[in-house]
Design a protein around this motif. Structure first.
Motif, short mmCIF file in Angstrom:
data_model
loop_
_atom_site.label_atom_id
_atom_site.label_comp_id
_atom_site.label_asym_id
_atom_site.label_seq_id
_atom_site.Cartn_x
_atom_site.Cartn_y
_atom_site.Cartn_z
N LYS A 30 0.84 -1.20 0.00
CA LYS A 30 0.00 0.00 0.00
C LYS A 30 0.88 1.25 0.00
CE LYS A 30 -3.70 2.38 2.48
NZ LYS A 30 -4.61 2.37 3.66
N CYS A 31 1.96 1.22 0.77
CA CYS A 31 2.89 2.36 0.78
C CYS A 31 3.46 2.58 -0.62
CB CYS A 31 4.01 2.12 1.78
SG CYS A 31 3.51 2.17 3.52
N ALA A 32 3.76 1.48 -1.33
CA ALA A 32 4.30 1.60 -2.69
C ALA A 32 3.29 2.26 -3.62
CB ALA A 32 4.71 0.23 -3.21
N VAL A 33 2.02 1.87 -3.47
CA VAL A 33 0.97 2.49 -4.29
C VAL A 33 0.90 3.99 -4.02
CG1 VAL A 33 -1.53 2.62 -4.65
CG2 VAL A 33 -0.41 0.39 -4.53
N ASN A 34 1.00 4.37 -2.75
CA ASN A 34 0.94 5.79 -2.40
C ASN A 34 2.11 6.56 -2.98
OD1 ASN A 34 -1.41 5.41 -0.95
ND2 ASN A 34 -0.36 5.11 1.00
N VAL A 35 3.28 5.93 -3.04
CA VAL A 35 4.45 6.58 -3.62
C VAL A 35 4.19 6.92 -5.09
CG1 VAL A 35 6.84 6.21 -4.35
CG2 VAL A 35 6.13 5.60 -2.02
N ILE A 36 3.62 5.97 -5.83
CA ILE A 36 3.38 6.20 -7.26
C ILE A 36 2.27 7.22 -7.46
CG2 ILE A 36 2.89 5.08 -9.47
CD1 ILE A 36 3.76 2.46 -8.17
N TYR A 37 1.27 7.22 -6.57
CA TYR A 37 0.16 8.17 -6.68
C TYR A 37 0.64 9.62 -6.57
CZ TYR A 37 -4.28 5.63 -6.92
OH TYR A 37 -5.36 4.90 -7.35
N ARG A 38 1.82 9.84 -6.02
CA ARG A 38 2.32 11.22 -5.89
C ARG A 38 2.59 11.85 -7.26
NH1 ARG A 38 7.04 9.91 -1.46
NH2 ARG A 38 5.71 9.02 0.17
N HIS A 46 -4.65 2.53 -12.61
CA HIS A 46 -5.51 1.39 -12.91
C HIS A 46 -5.18 0.77 -14.26
CE1 HIS A 46 -8.46 1.15 -9.60
NE2 HIS A 46 -8.04 2.38 -9.38
N ALA A 47 -4.59 1.51 -15.16
CA ALA A 47 -4.19 0.95 -16.44
C ALA A 47 -2.93 0.09 -16.32
CB ALA A 47 -3.95 2.07 -17.45
N HIS A 48 -2.03 0.45 -15.40
CA HIS A 48 -0.74 -0.22 -15.32
C HIS A 48 -0.57 -1.11 -14.10
CE1 HIS A 48 0.09 3.12 -18.12
NE2 HIS A 48 1.04 2.34 -18.61
N LEU A 52 -1.86 -4.91 -8.56
CA LEU A 52 -1.31 -4.41 -7.30
C LEU A 52 -2.39 -3.73 -6.48
CD1 LEU A 52 1.03 -3.71 -5.40
CD2 LEU A 52 1.52 -1.74 -6.86
N ILE A 53 -3.20 -2.91 -7.10
CA ILE A 53 -4.27 -2.21 -6.39
C ILE A 53 -5.29 -3.20 -5.84
CG2 ILE A 53 -6.20 -0.60 -6.69
CD1 ILE A 53 -4.43 0.90 -8.71
N GLU A 54 -5.62 -4.23 -6.63
CA GLU A 54 -6.57 -5.24 -6.18
C GLU A 54 -6.02 -5.98 -4.95
OE1 GLU A 54 -9.82 -7.75 -5.82
OE2 GLU A 54 -9.58 -5.83 -6.87
#
Length: 290
Positions: A30-38, A46-48, A52-54
């Motif tokens: 989840k932390c990794a997802v937040n890093v990319i969301y920046r 959601h395209a790439h 991971l998000i699921e």
């Protein structure tokens, strides 16, 4: 921060895995997802990175495809918060995230079954030090912080000579042979995973009446005995309480230590990839067990 050099991230088919700490695994990803969301928007994510998000949203009990690498520092320091982070790219594709927390450095792959021990060695020896130096940070001080008080883990091999990363992807669920025979097993000396070799033995050659020199099975579920096997040993299983019988069958079983079970085909050293960490393991016949 994007590196100026690429890295080879090997992929492999996803077998079924069970990880010991699923809440921590999800939190790290989840932390990794937040890093990319920046830097990326919702549509890009959601395209790439839909898988991971699921996993972050709904994968509480399934960490099978999402291992991570970790380099521990002070295990009592805060493990959450906004980490110092770096993105790992290969050409134009985002492959992973390196996150520096007070308690640990974590490496996360952004696609399933992407992270591999060889990647951690590459990061430990080159990439992370390059990132820190490019930021004007004291690399030696960071090494001292994360390695000077590193958590000792005798069951894992440490990868990398600069920052010592541990590959975290735990044991494959055991699968006894469908034909009822016993696997001849070997243990990976990198990650500790028990693996079935391609060899097997007729269980009737192993189990039998109690002996004065019994050995205990170390298969942890890969080899099992049944009610019929207990009857062959002369035990009156019909008189047992069902719960007691079930517990007994799940325990490691004893077999006479002097029974010969190593197949003559295994007289020479054999090599096989570990199911878990995918490292090539070479083992002699005397290292096989049931």
């Amino acid at each position: 921060h994007a590196p100026r050099r690429g890295t080879n991230w090997p992929t492999f088919a996803p077998p079924r895995w069970q990880v010991v700490t699923p809440p921590l695994t999800r939190a790290i990803h989840k932390c990794a997802v937040n890093v990319i969301y920046r830097t990326k928007d919702y549509d890009f994510m959601h395209a790439h990175f839909a898988q991971l998000i699921e996993f972050v949203r709904n994968g509480a009990d399934d960490c099978s495809a999402w291992p991570y690498g970790v380099c521990y520092a002070d295990i009592f320091a805060a493990a959450v918060g906004q980490p110092q982070s770096y993105l790992i790219r290969n050409d134009s594709a985002l492959l992973g995230v390196i996150m520096l927390f007070p308690a640990m450095i974590v490496v996360v792959g952004l696609q399933p079954n992407l992270l591999h021990p060889s990647v951690l060695a590459h990061i430990g020896n080159q990439m992370l030090a390059d990132f820190l130096a490019a930021d004007g940070r004291d690399v030696e001080r960071h090494k001292s912080h994360y390695n000077g008080r590193a958590l000792q883990d005798d069951k894992q091999r440490l990868f990398g000579s600069d920052f010592r990363f541990i590959f975290r992807k735990q044991s494959c669920d055991p699968h006894p042979r469908l034909d009822g025979n016993f696997h001849l097993l070997f243990k990976c000396d990198v990650c500790g995973q028990i693996n079935p070799s391609s060899l097997f033995v007729d269980k009737r050659e192993i189990i039998g009446p109690p002996s004065k020199h019994n050995a205990v099975s170390r298969s942890e579920g890969w080899n099992v005995i049944t009610m019929e096997d207990l009857r062959i040993q002369g035990l009156h299983v019909e008189k047992w309480e069902p719960d007691a019988l079930e517990r007994y069958l799940k325990q490691p079983f004893n077999y006479p230590h002097d029974r010969e079970f190593v197949n003559r085909e295994a007289s020479q050293n054999r090599s096989q990839q570990c199911f878990n960490c995918r490292m090539l393991v070479t083992y002699p016949a005397e290292d096989l067990f049931i």
